[in-house]
Design a protein around this motif. Structure first.
Motif, short mmCIF file in Angstrom:
data_model
loop_
_atom_site.label_atom_id
_atom_site.label_comp_id
_atom_site.label_asym_id
_atom_site.label_seq_id
_atom_site.Cartn_x
_atom_site.Cartn_y
_atom_site.Cartn_z
N LEU A 73 0.83 -1.21 0.00
CA LEU A 73 0.00 0.00 0.00
C LEU A 73 0.86 1.25 0.00
O LEU A 73 0.59 2.21 -0.75
CB LEU A 73 -0.93 0.00 1.20
N ASP A 74 1.91 1.26 0.81
CA ASP A 74 2.83 2.41 0.84
C ASP A 74 3.46 2.63 -0.53
O ASP A 74 3.57 3.77 -1.00
CB ASP A 74 3.91 2.22 1.90
N ALA A 75 3.85 1.54 -1.18
CA ALA A 75 4.47 1.64 -2.51
C ALA A 75 3.46 2.17 -3.53
O ALA A 75 3.80 3.03 -4.37
CB ALA A 75 5.00 0.29 -2.95
N LEU A 76 2.22 1.70 -3.47
CA LEU A 76 1.20 2.18 -4.40
C LEU A 76 0.87 3.65 -4.16
O LEU A 76 0.69 4.43 -5.11
CB LEU A 76 -0.07 1.33 -4.27
N GLU A 77 0.79 4.05 -2.88
CA GLU A 77 0.52 5.46 -2.57
C GLU A 77 1.66 6.35 -3.03
O GLU A 77 1.44 7.46 -3.55
CB GLU A 77 0.27 5.63 -1.07
N LYS A 78 2.88 5.88 -2.87
CA LYS A 78 4.04 6.64 -3.32
C LYS A 78 4.02 6.78 -4.84
O LYS A 78 4.27 7.85 -5.39
CB LYS A 78 5.33 5.95 -2.87
N LYS A 79 3.68 5.69 -5.52
CA LYS A 79 3.61 5.68 -6.98
C LYS A 79 2.51 6.64 -7.46
O LYS A 79 2.70 7.39 -8.42
CB LYS A 79 3.34 4.27 -7.49
N LYS A 80 1.36 6.63 -6.77
CA LYS A 80 0.25 7.48 -7.15
C LYS A 80 0.62 8.96 -6.91
O LYS A 80 0.26 9.83 -7.69
CB LYS A 80 -0.99 7.12 -6.35
N ALA A 81 1.33 9.21 -5.82
CA ALA A 81 1.71 10.59 -5.50
C ALA A 81 2.67 11.15 -6.55
O ALA A 81 2.65 12.33 -6.84
CB ALA A 81 2.34 10.65 -4.12
N LYS A 82 3.50 10.31 -7.16
CA LYS A 82 4.45 10.75 -8.19
C LYS A 82 3.74 11.03 -9.52
O LYS A 82 4.25 11.77 -10.33
CB LYS A 82 5.54 9.72 -8.39
N SER A 83 2.57 10.41 -9.71
CA SER A 83 1.87 10.56 -10.98
C SER A 83 1.19 11.89 -11.12
O SER A 83 0.85 12.64 -10.40
CB SER A 83 0.79 9.50 -11.15
#
Length: 83
Positions: A73-83
């Protein structure tokens, strides 16, 4: 002298029998106490060691899965925040 040996033999036999009775009483008391304790524990709904270990293993696995999902979840949130 013969009479004295007979008295000592009788006393010895009496003591041996008394020890046997005492050992029997001890064994009977232990059995009764164990039965009472087993019934008392059963009435309290305590879990067995095997049940406790099984639940502990399940909890450990759940914690590990939770940690893995948190990392995802942390990785997905980080990825979403970069988008």
């Amino acid at each position: 002298m013969q009479t004295r040996n007979k008295i000592l033999d009788d006393m010895s036999q009496l003591m041996t029998n008394a020890m046997g009775v005492a050992q029997g009483a001890k064994d009977e008391a232990e059995t009764a106490m164990k039965s009472w304790m087993d019934r008392w524990l059963a009435d309290r709904d305590f879990v067995t060691r095997e049940e406790f270990d099984a639940v502990r293993t399940m909890a450990q696995k759940a914690r590990e899965e939770n940690e893995a999902l948190k990392l995802r979840l942390d990785a997905l949130e980080k990825k979403k925040a970069k988008s």
